[in-house]
Write an enzyme that holds these catalytic residues in place. Structure first.
Site, PDB file in Angstrom:
ATOM      1  N   SER A  58      52.549  77.906  74.016  1.00 17.92           N
ATOM      2  CA  SER A  58      51.828  77.030  74.717  1.00 17.92           C
ATOM      3  C   SER A  58      52.927  76.170  75.809  1.00 17.92           C
ATOM      4  O   SER A  58      53.983  76.521  75.897  1.00 17.92           O
ATOM      5  CB  SER A  58      51.444  75.683  74.018  1.00 17.92           C
ATOM      6  OG  SER A  58      50.907  76.216  72.948  1.00 17.92           O
TER       7      SER A  58
HETATM    8  N1  SAH Z   1      52.098  77.154  68.457  1.00 20.02           N
HETATM    9  C1  SAH Z   1      52.609  78.800  69.137  1.00 20.02           C
HETATM   10  C2  SAH Z   1      51.289  79.141  70.075  1.00 20.02           C
HETATM   11  C3  SAH Z   1      50.112  79.301  69.554  1.00 20.02           C
HETATM   12  S1  SAH Z   1      48.819  80.248  70.116  1.00 20.02           S
HETATM   13  C4  SAH Z   1      53.783  78.423  69.464  1.00 20.02           C
HETATM   14  O1  SAH Z   1      54.518  77.785  69.500  1.00 20.02           O
HETATM   15  O2  SAH Z   1      54.102  79.744  70.259  1.00 20.02           O
HETATM   16  C5  SAH Z   1      47.653  80.126  68.940  1.00 20.02           C
HETATM   17  C6  SAH Z   1      47.851  80.809  67.606  1.00 20.02           C
HETATM   18  O3  SAH Z   1      46.932  80.675  66.991  1.00 20.02           O
HETATM   19  C7  SAH Z   1      47.791  82.591  67.987  1.00 20.02           C
HETATM   20  O4  SAH Z   1      49.133  82.903  67.370  1.00 20.02           O
HETATM   21  C8  SAH Z   1      46.683  82.671  66.973  1.00 20.02           C
HETATM   22  O5  SAH Z   1      47.000  84.244  66.538  1.00 20.02           O
HETATM   23  C9  SAH Z   1      46.588  81.827  66.063  1.00 20.02           C
HETATM   24  N2  SAH Z   1      45.447  81.796  65.332  1.00 20.02           N
HETATM   25  C10 SAH Z   1      44.247  81.716  66.019  1.00 20.02           C
HETATM   26  N3  SAH Z   1      43.356  81.409  64.913  1.00 20.02           N
HETATM   27  C11 SAH Z   1      43.969  81.350  63.564  1.00 20.02           C
HETATM   28  C12 SAH Z   1      43.477  81.150  62.364  1.00 20.02           C
HETATM   29  N4  SAH Z   1      42.522  81.166  61.958  1.00 20.02           N
HETATM   30  N5  SAH Z   1      44.682  81.157  61.370  1.00 20.02           N
HETATM   31  C13 SAH Z   1      45.775  81.082  61.727  1.00 20.02           C
HETATM   32  N6  SAH Z   1      46.219  81.442  62.978  1.00 20.02           N
HETATM   33  C14 SAH Z   1      45.357  81.538  64.059  1.00 20.02           C
END
Ligand code: SAH
Length: 210
Positions: A58
């Site tokens: 992000s």
């Molecule tokens: N917080 C992260 C960025 C997140 S991007 C950072 O600091 O880099 C969003 C993430 O949510 C992705 O890696 C994706 O795989 C995850 N995601 C999406 N749906 C999900 C679910 N149901 N359970 C766990 N993770 C999930």
């Protein structure tokens, strides 16, 4: 490098980041350690960047404002849904007592664990799991941060929030502008507050194959 980091922190203050604890966490955790390959050179820009598995790390100003909105206390147990690169979890770990972070991509969790170890962040537990169900074994949580967009705040996450607890979650369809929502649980129910427009990758149910 030092100058780029200074500018990075200055930009965060300009964006309305006032909480000194959050600012010092952003200062302590080097975003450059969470971005690989050709995008590493852009780690100090206020922009989201691609990470493996088709996901994104992000935008730092959004990480900072979400963290500030969570109002984490030093004794708090925090759940993050969406480990991604691990950057946001590392920031949370500077502020709370323990952080559980989950991602549906095992490869992302594996890489994040290596980064936490290299940085000596010992209060993070990273688990490959479907975060839309929360983490029933570790619940309830003082704070929950969802870093992927849900159509509605997932019911299991609401029920795993302590009374007095706060959850931050982007809500809306994945291909449009979403709203960042702060949910506060009281004795009698949930209060919802809209914070700002955001854009996140979607929360997808079930585990990924990688
Ligand atoms: N917080 C992260 C960025 C997140 S991007 C950072 O600091 O880099 C969003 C993430 O949510 C992705 O890696 C994706 O795989 C995850 N995601 C999406 N749906 C999900 C679910 N149901 N359970 C766990 N993770 C999930």
């Amino acid at each position: 490098m030092a100058e780029r980091k200074m500018r990075f922190l200055f930009a965060l203050r300009q964006q309305g980041l006032t909480d000194m604890r959050v600012l010092s966490a952003m200062e302590r955790i080097d975003r450059g350690a969470f971005v690989r390959g050709i995008f590493a050179a852009r780690a100090y820009e206020d922009t989201p960047l691609p990470i493996p598995c088709g996901q994104t790390i992000s935008q730092p100003s959004v990480v900072a404002l979400m963290t500030q909105a969570l109002q984490i206390g030093p004794r708090d147990t925090v759940l993050e849904v969406g480990t991604g690169s691990g950057y946001q979890a590392a920031i949370l770990a500077c502020l709370g007592r323990r952080v559980y972070t989950v991602d549906r991509h095992r490869d992302l969790v594996r890489a994040a664990v290596q980064r936490f170890e290299a940085l000596g962040l010992s209060n993070i537990v990273a688990i490959a799991a479907d975060g839309s169900r929360g983490l029933p074994d570790q619940a309830p949580f003082d704070r929950i941060l969802v870093t992927a967009a849900a159509e509605d705040p997932p019911g299991p996450l609401l029920s795993q929030l302590k009374i007095g607890g706060i959850m931050i979650v982007p809500v809306g369809q994945s291909d449009t502008v979403q709203s960042l929502i702060r949910v506060t649980r009281s004795e009698t129910g949930f209060d919802y507050e809209e914070l700002r427009p955001v854009r996140f990758v979607p929360l997808v149910e079930g585990m990924a194959t990688d």
